[in-house]
Structures are given as structure tokens and as C-alpha cells.
Design a protein around this motif. Sequence first.
Motif, PDB file in Angstrom:
ATOM      1  N   LEU A  41      51.715  55.693  18.751  1.00  0.00           N
ATOM      2  CA  LEU A  41      51.983  54.958  17.513  1.00  0.00           C
ATOM      3  C   LEU A  41      50.840  54.015  17.175  1.00  0.00           C
ATOM      4  O   LEU A  41      50.524  53.804  15.994  1.00  0.00           O
ATOM      5  CB  LEU A  41      53.291  54.173  17.644  1.00  0.00           C
ATOM      6  CG  LEU A  41      54.549  55.019  17.854  1.00  0.00           C
ATOM      7  CD1 LEU A  41      55.788  54.136  17.877  1.00  0.00           C
ATOM      8  CD2 LEU A  41      54.688  56.067  16.775  1.00  0.00           C
ATOM      9  N   SER A  73      48.208  56.085  15.540  1.00  0.00           N
ATOM     10  CA  SER A  73      48.680  56.477  14.217  1.00  0.00           C
ATOM     11  C   SER A  73      48.487  55.336  13.229  1.00  0.00           C
ATOM     12  O   SER A  73      48.084  55.545  12.082  1.00  0.00           O
ATOM     13  CB  SER A  73      50.160  56.877  14.276  1.00  0.00           C
ATOM     14  OG  SER A  73      50.333  58.058  15.027  1.00  0.00           O
ATOM     15  N   SER A  84      55.743  58.451  14.392  1.00  0.00           N
ATOM     16  CA  SER A  84      54.311  58.347  14.115  1.00  0.00           C
ATOM     17  C   SER A  84      54.008  58.592  12.646  1.00  0.00           C
ATOM     18  O   SER A  84      52.999  58.112  12.123  1.00  0.00           O
ATOM     19  CB  SER A  84      53.526  59.335  14.986  1.00  0.00           C
ATOM     20  OG  SER A  84      53.839  60.678  14.651  1.00  0.00           O
TER      21      SER A  84
END
Length: 646
Positions: free
Chosen positions: A150, A153, A208
Motif C-alpha cells: 500500500l 501504491s 491498493s
Amino acid sequence: MSPLPEFNMAESSFNWSKSDNGMPSPTNDVEKGSYGDYAHLNNDTVQSYTWDQVTVTVKDRETKQPKKILDNVSGYVQAGEIIALMGPSGSGKTTMLNVLSGRDATSNAHVEKSLRVNGKTISYQNFRKISSFVEQEDALLGALTVEETLYFSARLALPRNIPKAERIARIEGLISSFGLRRQARDLIGTPIRKGISGGQKRRVSVASQLITSPKILFLDEPTSGLDSAASHEVMSFIRDVAKNNRLLVIASIHQPSTSTFELFDKLLLLSQGRTVYNGLVSGVTQYFADLGYPTPMYTNPAEFIIDMVNTDFSQNHDEAQRRLAHLQDSWTKSEHQQAIDQKISEISSQQSSREAVQAQTEANPLMVPFTLVHRSLIKAYRDVIAYGIRIAMYVCLAILMGTVWLRLAPSQENIQSFTNAIVFGAAFLSFMSVAYIPSFLEDRSLFIKERANGLYGPISFMISNFITGAPFLFIITILFSVISYWLSNFNPTGGSFWSWVLFLFLDLLAAESLVVLIASAAPVFVVALAVTAFANGLWMSVGGFMVPPKNLNDFWRYWAHYSDYQSWVFQGMMVGEFKDRTYSCGSGCRCMYPSPLEQQCKIAGSAVLEQYGYGTDRRGMWVGILIGIIAGYRLIGLAILYMKKK
């Protein structure tokens, strides 16, 4: 290595409590969503998304006549709703999802569509800013943790004007929203190191894509490959996030369990490209019952309606086709269809005076390659398959080579042995670059997904791939050379050693660049492996050792030998060994190679080079040619990535 020094997940600014359904819900004052304030992306909210008379036509392969794979499909979804696209195989649901998400419907298709956000047509660029697409396959890097996935992302997707504190808050909020707090620091999982479960991977994939706080989320078979419990778990989290954050979710799904089916608000049921039902999930059984097709007791309604509109496996195909035609015509003439058309018209008449989204500041394009390099270095550091096993393999090969060609004396009977060792060191090591194929294919899969979502393009991917690989290949070169070069007793001078290192490094760079080119063109492991092995076998054959270049026939010499990176590496290594070294002729002073030192019972190494037709003052040119070949492989690979969307 500490890849995430910027934040500590334990220091969350969010407090979480359990909602009535047992799922975590936000209790802080950020009411627009547990994963960030939408105001940083645009000033308007997305209340509705409509599609009207979507028709996709292709040329039939057999009849060569136009064939409609979608025929006048209309519908709408509103904020906080989840709509399921369902239908048997070949019904057009994947094509429909592609059209709605702004992707290519299918190859060589003619598309007629009217897509509106809040009743207004918006540009594709702005549509991508408010939407996100989750692929059917989980394209995740197994060597990263949930938290790191994450984090990267966010680095790639969020505009540069988003404050760092908000980036952290979005990551923390998503991890909590999807029930991943305990797994935050767990690896996604590699073939060697076990990671999180399949259901948790799906949640990470969705999370994500939510990092940018999209308004519209597209899901391609979000429960594919999961059992019924995991499917329900994943869709439950998606449903809660959609309700809490007023998302519009459109998901294609094959045949969900009853409990998973009931998590959807609406259903768009397709068969042979036409609508059979489009409305509330809670009303689908009554609708079919009114048409004379009641759902049997204790039967999954999703399974029943799919069987009703599927004609492929019916024992009586004509009867099944008549039933389907009846269902399609009934829907076209129904009050439900008229109500949908009226609702779409009402939404369009109430359209905003401006586009549904405002332009946002883009992510800094100069930072994208550095972010990709950072992510790849973490992967290379942790994933032993990427470089760890290769380093161990090359060290073992160095020991093998050094002990087989152990302390060769500089005599004429060992000239051929020195030459054989050079071939082994150059050709076999480049051949072993096939070990990089699985790692590159994983990187490529993630690139395809992230490129489709507009995060970055092939140039950033290719640059980061090269920058990440070069240091590891140099480490491999040094380790192999330090062990094998001195054990084998090659020319014991510093200049010759570093010449060997230079050409071996360029050899490995070229070999890996060839892998990148081939795996980009043929992204299937077995195919890429076979083609790469064939290419290396070809280069070994025409490299100059098996047949001296001057003896090669013109066909192989002019196109294969001169474009063969191994041939230039072989020349460079041969010159490094033989240029300034002499070899004894042994007892009887019968020298195998005539040279000016024959009277001294010695052979000048330059005499060996003359047999191959190699000059001794062209190493700079050979280095330039190798760099050109490496650049050529990369540029061709880049062009292939531009042309191939999948």
C-alpha cells in the motif's frame, strides 16, 4: 534494510470500533471515508454513473458478418451501491466491464456507448482520476509486506500535493477497513516463503486500488479462485467500504454463493449480449417467478438464473434458445426496462453545469522510476529467487570452473584449455540468465496492471528494471571473477583481470536484456525459457569458438555473428588473456603456433589471436558494440511493451 522508515503502523491517528455487522468502521471525524478526504482529488462527488444503449459489434470469424456481442445494454448505479455483472460464458460481461471502465472492449470492435458521470459525459483522463480497476489476477509482489504494498501504491498513485500525513492516514485506514491490521507486516508470499491467504491477497489488491480514493471501482471476478467462505469475506469488506465511503462498485462475477450474492445491491444479468434482468438483487427471484420460472426451494438463486439463461449445455438446445429469447424479449418490453430508461433520462436532465471532477495535480513523473527502483531493491533483497539463488549458483559455477581448470600452467598444451575456460565463463554464464525469467514475469504482471490504471508507462518500468538489475549483476561478476580467474591462473595482471570483469559484466547485462526482450514479447514462462535457451544456443554456435569467424559461411557470419553479443565478449576475453602473455613450447621446442618468440621456445599470445583473426587494439570498439547491443535489446523490449497492452 528498513524500507518504510516514514511511519509506524502502531501510531495510528484513527480509532476503530466494530459496526453492527462485525466489521471495523471509522469513528474519527473523517466522514468522507476511512481512507482519506476526497477533497484533495476533486471538489464534486460522484452520485451516479449511467450507461445507455451500449452496443459492441465485431466481425464473426466464420461468417465474416457483423456480430453483436453487446446489444443495447442500459443501466445505472448510484453512490454506495454494488452492482454485479453476471452471465454464462460468452454472455458479454467481460466486454461490458471493459466498456464501462473505459478500456478497450475487445480487439477490432465497433463500440456505441453513452457513458455519463452525474449525468454528464466527461473526458477519459478525468474518468481515470475518479475510477480504478482491480484485475482478476492478484498482480502483487510476493516479497513485499501488506503495508509496503500500500505504501508504494500511494507513492505511485497519489498526486505530489497530497501531504505525507494524509498518505499515512490513507494506508492505515485501508489496512483497518479491510481487516488487515494483523497482517500489516506479513509478506504477500513467494514460492519459497509462505505469505498471507488467498482471500487476504484479494483484499490487498482491492485496497491498493482504493489508495487514491476513487469514486468508481471496477472489479473483474473479485472472488475468482476463492472458496465460498473467502469469497464472502472479500465481498463483505468491499461492501462495507462502498457503503461507508459512498463508492460506486461494478463487479463481474461468475456464480457466487447465496450469501455472497445477497451482498450485492443490483444485478445486471446478460446472455448472448442482451439484458435478461437489471434491477435489485432482492427482486430477481420474484421477477423470474412472475415470468413462470420460480426458483426451487433450497436452491442458490444465482446458480438458478445462470442456468436459466445458459444455452450451451442444454440437452434440448432449441428449447433453451426459445426460453432465452422469451426472457430477453420480456425484459425489453418490461416496466423495469422503461423505469431504467426514465431514470437515466432524469439523471441526464439534472446534470451538473461542469464536469464531475476537477483536474488534480499529477504525480511527479521524475520520482516514478526512483519509487520503482526502491520497490524492486526491496524485492531483490528479500526474494532469493530474483538474485539470491542466482548469486549462489554463479559462486558454485566459479568454484567448479576454478577447480576444473585449476592453476593451468602457461604452456602450449594448456592454450586450448584456457580458451575452453573463456568460453565456459562467458557463454555458460549468459545462458544461465534464464533464471531471471520468473522474476521478470512477476514484475511485468504488476507493470501491466499499474499501467492500465495510468500510474506510469513502459519507459519508467524499463529504466527502473535496468537500474535495479545492474548492481546485482556487477556483484555477480565480481564474485565469479575473483574466484574463477585466479584459481584458473588466467593472465595474472591487474589490467587483464579488470578487462575480464568488464567484458563479463557487459555479457551478463546483454544476457539479462535479452531475457527482458523475449519475456516482454512472450510473457509465458515455458515459451520465454525455450526461446531464450534457443537464442543462447545460437549465439554460442556462431560466437567464434566453435567455428573461427573467418571460416563461418556468409549467411551466419554477417547477420548472426556480428549481432552476437557473446562473440564480442569472447574476443575481449581472448585478447585480455593472450595479448601480452607468452607460453612455453614444452620439451623438444615444437611450438604449435609460429611466432617471433619461437627461437626462445615460446609462443607469443598474439599468435593465438591471429588464428582467430582478432586484433589487439579494438577493445574500445567492442565495448561500444556491446553497449549498443544492450541498448538495442532494451529499446526493442520497450517498443514491445508499448505495443502490447497485456
